[in-house]
Structure formats: C-alpha cells, structure tokens
Design a protein around this motif. Structure first.
Motif, PDB file in Angstrom:
ATOM      1  N   GLU A  93     -85.788 -22.715 -31.946  1.00 38.95           N
ATOM      2  CA  GLU A  93     -84.382 -22.564 -31.600  1.00 38.95           C
ATOM      3  C   GLU A  93     -83.498 -23.445 -32.477  1.00 38.95           C
ATOM      4  O   GLU A  93     -82.379 -23.045 -32.817  1.00 38.95           O
ATOM      5  CB  GLU A  93     -84.175 -22.887 -30.116  1.00 38.95           C
ATOM      6  CG  GLU A  93     -84.840 -21.865 -29.195  1.00 38.95           C
ATOM      7  CD  GLU A  93     -84.542 -22.075 -27.729  1.00 38.95           C
ATOM      8  OE1 GLU A  93     -84.776 -21.133 -26.944  1.00 38.95           O
ATOM      9  OE2 GLU A  93     -84.059 -23.163 -27.378  1.00 38.95           O
ATOM     10  N   SER A 110     -79.758 -22.621 -32.366  1.00 39.82           N
ATOM     11  CA  SER A 110     -79.485 -22.644 -30.930  1.00 39.82           C
ATOM     12  C   SER A 110     -80.263 -23.801 -30.318  1.00 39.82           C
ATOM     13  O   SER A 110     -80.784 -24.655 -31.019  1.00 39.82           O
ATOM     14  CB  SER A 110     -79.872 -21.312 -30.279  1.00 39.82           C
ATOM     15  OG  SER A 110     -81.256 -21.057 -30.444  1.00 39.82           O
ATOM     16  N   GLY A 111     -80.357 -23.817 -28.979  1.00 38.00           N
ATOM     17  CA  GLY A 111     -81.106 -24.865 -28.310  1.00 38.00           C
ATOM     18  C   GLY A 111     -80.370 -26.182 -28.200  1.00 38.00           C
ATOM     19  O   GLY A 111     -80.987 -27.215 -27.970  1.00 38.00           O
ATOM     20  N   ILE A 156     -83.945 -26.777 -23.750  1.00 42.18           N
ATOM     21  CA  ILE A 156     -84.379 -25.380 -23.680  1.00 42.18           C
ATOM     22  C   ILE A 156     -83.745 -24.773 -22.440  1.00 42.18           C
ATOM     23  O   ILE A 156     -84.137 -25.066 -21.312  1.00 42.18           O
ATOM     24  CB  ILE A 156     -85.903 -25.252 -23.605  1.00 42.18           C
ATOM     25  CG1 ILE A 156     -86.569 -25.945 -24.792  1.00 42.18           C
ATOM     26  CG2 ILE A 156     -86.310 -23.778 -23.561  1.00 42.18           C
ATOM     27  CD1 ILE A 156     -88.101 -25.934 -24.731  1.00 42.18           C
ATOM     28  N   TRP A 157     -82.738 -23.944 -22.653  1.00 40.88           N
ATOM     29  CA  TRP A 157     -82.142 -23.224 -21.539  1.00 40.88           C
ATOM     30  C   TRP A 157     -83.092 -22.119 -21.097  1.00 40.88           C
ATOM     31  O   TRP A 157     -83.762 -21.490 -21.906  1.00 40.88           O
ATOM     32  CB  TRP A 157     -80.786 -22.644 -21.945  1.00 40.88           C
ATOM     33  CG  TRP A 157     -79.801 -23.692 -22.364  1.00 40.88           C
ATOM     34  CD1 TRP A 157     -79.384 -23.975 -23.634  1.00 40.88           C
ATOM     35  CD2 TRP A 157     -79.133 -24.624 -21.518  1.00 40.88           C
ATOM     36  NE1 TRP A 157     -78.500 -25.023 -23.631  1.00 40.88           N
ATOM     37  CE2 TRP A 157     -78.321 -25.449 -22.337  1.00 40.88           C
ATOM     38  CE3 TRP A 157     -79.140 -24.851 -20.139  1.00 40.88           C
ATOM     39  CZ2 TRP A 157     -77.530 -26.459 -21.824  1.00 40.88           C
ATOM     40  CZ3 TRP A 157     -78.348 -25.868 -19.634  1.00 40.88           C
ATOM     41  CH2 TRP A 157     -77.545 -26.653 -20.471  1.00 40.88           C
ATOM     42  N   LYS A 197     -88.885 -18.486 -20.478  1.00 40.28           N
ATOM     43  CA  LYS A 197     -89.473 -18.563 -21.819  1.00 40.28           C
ATOM     44  C   LYS A 197     -90.943 -18.965 -21.768  1.00 40.28           C
ATOM     45  O   LYS A 197     -91.764 -18.419 -22.506  1.00 40.28           O
ATOM     46  CB  LYS A 197     -88.664 -19.535 -22.679  1.00 40.28           C
ATOM     47  CG  LYS A 197     -87.273 -19.005 -23.021  1.00 40.28           C
ATOM     48  CD  LYS A 197     -86.395 -20.043 -23.717  1.00 40.28           C
ATOM     49  CE  LYS A 197     -85.004 -19.481 -23.997  1.00 40.28           C
ATOM     50  NZ  LYS A 197     -84.091 -20.483 -24.573  1.00 40.28           N
ATOM     51  N   GLN A 229     -84.746 -26.260 -17.101  1.00 41.88           N
ATOM     52  CA  GLN A 229     -84.180 -26.523 -18.419  1.00 41.88           C
ATOM     53  C   GLN A 229     -84.877 -27.766 -18.985  1.00 41.88           C
ATOM     54  O   GLN A 229     -84.655 -28.869 -18.487  1.00 41.88           O
ATOM     55  CB  GLN A 229     -82.662 -26.768 -18.347  1.00 41.88           C
ATOM     56  CG  GLN A 229     -81.878 -25.664 -17.649  1.00 41.88           C
ATOM     57  CD  GLN A 229     -81.846 -25.820 -16.141  1.00 41.88           C
ATOM     58  OE1 GLN A 229     -81.838 -26.923 -15.621  1.00 41.88           O
ATOM     59  NE2 GLN A 229     -81.867 -24.706 -15.431  1.00 41.88           N
ATOM     60  N   ASN A 284     -76.641 -16.899 -19.333  1.00 43.35           N
ATOM     61  CA  ASN A 284     -77.561 -17.349 -20.377  1.00 43.35           C
ATOM     62  C   ASN A 284     -76.836 -18.416 -21.190  1.00 43.35           C
ATOM     63  O   ASN A 284     -75.971 -18.106 -22.008  1.00 43.35           O
ATOM     64  CB  ASN A 284     -77.954 -16.158 -21.268  1.00 43.35           C
ATOM     65  CG  ASN A 284     -78.984 -16.532 -22.317  1.00 43.35           C
ATOM     66  OD1 ASN A 284     -79.089 -17.684 -22.731  1.00 43.35           O
ATOM     67  ND2 ASN A 284     -79.752 -15.560 -22.756  1.00 43.35           N
ATOM     68  N   ASP A 339     -77.803 -20.206 -23.569  1.00 37.45           N
ATOM     69  CA  ASP A 339     -78.040 -20.155 -25.015  1.00 37.45           C
ATOM     70  C   ASP A 339     -76.913 -19.408 -25.719  1.00 37.45           C
ATOM     71  O   ASP A 339     -76.409 -19.822 -26.760  1.00 37.45           O
ATOM     72  CB  ASP A 339     -79.372 -19.463 -25.320  1.00 37.45           C
ATOM     73  CG  ASP A 339     -80.564 -20.385 -25.177  1.00 37.45           C
ATOM     74  OD1 ASP A 339     -80.444 -21.572 -25.515  1.00 37.45           O
ATOM     75  OD2 ASP A 339     -81.620 -19.907 -24.730  1.00 37.45           O
ATOM     76  N   THR A 340     -76.525 -18.272 -25.139  1.00 43.61           N
ATOM     77  CA  THR A 340     -75.546 -17.399 -25.787  1.00 43.61           C
ATOM     78  C   THR A 340     -74.156 -17.470 -25.156  1.00 43.61           C
ATOM     79  O   THR A 340     -73.184 -16.998 -25.738  1.00 43.61           O
ATOM     80  CB  THR A 340     -76.028 -15.940 -25.730  1.00 43.61           C
ATOM     81  OG1 THR A 340     -76.299 -15.585 -24.354  1.00 43.61           O
ATOM     82  CG2 THR A 340     -77.314 -15.762 -26.533  1.00 43.61           C
ATOM     83  N   PRO A 347     -72.277 -20.437 -23.786  1.00 41.74           N
ATOM     84  CA  PRO A 347     -72.088 -21.850 -23.460  1.00 41.74           C
ATOM     85  C   PRO A 347     -70.745 -22.091 -22.777  1.00 41.74           C
ATOM     86  O   PRO A 347     -69.865 -21.227 -22.783  1.00 41.74           O
ATOM     87  CB  PRO A 347     -72.138 -22.526 -24.835  1.00 41.74           C
ATOM     88  CG  PRO A 347     -71.668 -21.471 -25.784  1.00 41.74           C
ATOM     89  CD  PRO A 347     -72.193 -20.174 -25.239  1.00 41.74           C
TER      90      PRO A 347
END
Length: 396
Positions: A111, A116-117, A130-131, A136, A171, A351, A353-354, A356
């Motif tokens: 990530e 990301s991450g 790690i969201w 995952k 998380q 989510n 990650d995408t 925020p």
C-alpha cells in the motif's frame, strides 16, 4: 437513565457544551481507586487497571455460570469502573501472531508503494495504518484468519459489552521509532465528530455512544512503556460531558499529567470503553516497530430496520429540491428536514483507504453533498455524478 455516568432528569433534554465542562467535576470522577472487590477475577490491578491472567480467564470461560459472572465483571469494569482491562495472552499463539504480522507488513509495503495506507490521525510518514485489516487478512489468508480469530476470550469480552451478533472491524497500526504521541481524545462514534457536530447531539446521546462500540488492541510485538503503549486515564469515561471536554486545554493538560501506561507483551489484548480519555503514546525507542492490531467492535443494534436505496431516493428528490430552492418555495430548515428524511446522513461505514476524512475526522456524507450542491446550484446531472463518485470511494 444512567449509562456509566452521573445523569439527572434535567439532562435528558439538555446539551453538553465545552464552556459548561468543569475540571473539578472531572477530577471527582477520575481521582479514585480500583479495589479488589471491583474486579475479583483479576490477577492483578496495576495503575487502577485490572489484569486478567490467561489461565484464570480460560477457566472462567469454561462453564456457562462462571462465564456469565466473568463477563458481568468485565462489563462493570468497562462501564462503572476504570473503563479499561487487559487480557494477558488471550489472543492467538505467537506463531500465528507472527504469521499475521508478516501478512500485515507485506500489505503495508504494497500500500505504501501504491501511495495508500496512510494514517489519517498522524503526521505523514510517521505511522502506517492498514484500513479494513480484518477483510484484507481474511481474503488473503483465510486459514490464518481462522486461527488468529479463534480466541474465546476476545469473543467473550466483546459479547460482554455489546451482546451477541457484534460486528468486528480492525485497523492495524504501525508506529515507527520517533512516532509522536496523540492528543487525548474519546473515540467513535461521537469522538469522530467535530466539536460543533458533537454539540448538536442531546446529552442522552452522549451517554449512549460509548455502549455502541468497544475499542481494543492486540499487541503483535512486546511494547515497553518507551515504545508508547496507549496512554489511559482510568474512570474518565464516567464524566458525562467528556465528548465536549476532551479538546479543552485544561482537560488535555490534566490528562498529560495523570495518564498511565501499561507495558504489553506480544499476545496481550487491551480493551477499553471508547469514552475513556486515551491517546497513542510516543515511540521513544530506536528499534521497536510498534505493531498493534486495533480492533473496533460495534453493536449489532446500530442499523435501521429496513434497507433502502438512498442513492436512488436522493437522485429522485434532488431536482424537486433544486426547483423549490430556485423558486423560493422552501426555507433552508424545510430543505434540511427533507434531506434528512431521504439521504444518508452518516459517514460510516466507509472505506478509509479511498474515502479519507474531508477537513475533519469524517468524510462528507451524501446529505452533505446534497446540501452543498443545492447551495451551489449544481444541476441534477452534476449532483448525480458527485453522488456516484462519493459512493464509489465509499465502497471501493
């Protein structure tokens, strides 16, 4: 009504404001001691925090009568007591934890390479997070996931607070050497709202919020105090206006002067009431990568009775509201009421990650987008596009 805090009938229709928060009343809540009678099954009480040994916990959970008694004790500790407890070595075996750590480290590397991450709650590059680590890990290594989460003690403490049917999320948080401490705060739900939004909720909602979630952390490495285990202020969850108070300088200063920290060993699990004043500590070591799997468990009751396609509803309603706004046929309060009846007004679950946070602790809601587009006179096609883009980020 009393949910772990002093609550008078007059407060049922009142609102908590930061100006009304009283440090002396807060001190009366937190300046007390945990006695053996408060946690009789605990192996030890350290810094007012009950520590439950692995053998005694396993024995207590082996029969329904003793299990109920132990769970009732945990609920009392979290609600009326210090608000935090430790389960020693209650998670998976160390081999399983190490295998999960390897998976998590791989995900962090992937990530990070993809841009990301990031940890939205820390300075860029200081930590990795790690969201949706639960999904995952499950999708990538289901057999490992099964071993990792086959932990009756963790299941029992979640059920003790939330009842059966709870919803688990996680998380993973990696705090590198030099990672700075967080500011004292309360957590999800109301803790994720700005001070202005939090103040709009009535007092009884402030008391309800903590019993809707449980916060926890499973240590994946040994975490001495120098590595920055969570800073905790026992009993602070019992201060009813705490969601209005934690941003105030005098409360923050008191927390910094009186918080406690417990060293954790790999496999230890820490659980606490989300209304407890707490903060991630500073990693002052040169060589410890503080890897902790943060679990956030939710009540099964946080759901509506019916499922509705609120996106379709919002797209259908928007042209009517836009027309009424242009003609002056509807006041802003009337428009707000119509939006509240139709659109999704809460940012979670999403989510992260995408999707925020946007200028605060939470992303924009569908209702926010609807209000903004109406304010700016965006046409229905533009609103539909904005809503679709937001929903894609939420579900991606």
């Amino acid at each position: 009504m009393n949910i772990g805090a002093t609550f008078t009938p007059n407060e049922a229709s009142s609102y908590y404001t930061a100006d009304a928060c009283d440090l002396s009343a807060f001190r009366q809540c937190v300046e007390r001691q945990t006695n053996e009678a408060d946690a009789p099954a605990a192996e030890a009480i350290t810094h007012n925090i009950p520590i439950y040994g692995q053998a005694a916990t396993e024995q207590g959970l082996s029969a329904i009568e003793t299990k109920r008694a132990l769970m009732a004790e945990w609920a009392h500790v979290l609600l009326h007591g210090p608000g935090v407890l430790v389960l020693k070595q209650s998670g998976a075996d160390h081999q399983t934890i190490d295998a999960a750590s390897q998976i998590f480290e791989t995900i962090i590397e992937e990530e990070s390479a993809a841009g990301s991450g990031a940890d939205h709650f820390a300075a860029a590059g200081a930590n990795a997070r790690i969201w949706n680590a639960l999904q995952k890990l499950c999708v990538r290594a289901p057999e490992l996931f099964a071993r990792y989460h086959a932990t009756p003690a963790i299941d029992a403490v979640c059920e003790a607070w939330l009842g059966p049917g709870y919803q688990m999320t996680a998380q993973v948080n990696l705090v590198r050497p030099g990672g700075k401490a967080q500011q004292a705060h309360r957590d999800y739900h109301l803790g994720f709202q700005t001070a202005e939004v939090s103040a709009q909720f009535p007092a009884h909602a402030h008391l309800l919020s903590p019993v809707l979630t449980l916060q926890g952390g499973i240590a994946h490495v040994d975490v001495p105090v120098d590595a920055g285990p969570t800073k905790l202020l026992p009993f602070s969850q019992t201060y009813a206006p705490g969601y209005a108070a934690w941003r105030k300088a005098e409360f923050s200063a008191y927390f910094e002067a009186h918080h406690v920290q417990l060293p954790l060993q790999k496999g230890d699990a820490l659980f606490f009431n989300p209304a407890l004043f707490h903060a991630g500590g500073e990693n002052k070591t040169n060589d410890i990568q503080r890897l902790v799997n943060l679990v956030q468990v939710s009540s099964p009751f946080g759901r509506a009775m019916e499922s509705m396609d609120r996106i379709a509803m919002a797209k259908a309603l928007y042209p009517a509201l836009l027309k009424a706004s242009a003609k002056g046929d509807m006041t802003l309060p009337e428009q707000g009421a119509a939006i509240a009846a139709c659109a999704e007004g809460y940012a979670f679950p999403t989510n992260l990650d995408t999707d925020p946070p946007a200028g605060g602790l939470a992303p924009l809601t569908h209702a926010d987008i609807m209000r903004n587009c109406l304010r700016d006179g965006v046409d229905p096609v533009g609103f539909s596009t904005a809503l679709d883009e937001a929903e894609f980020k939420r579900r991606a």
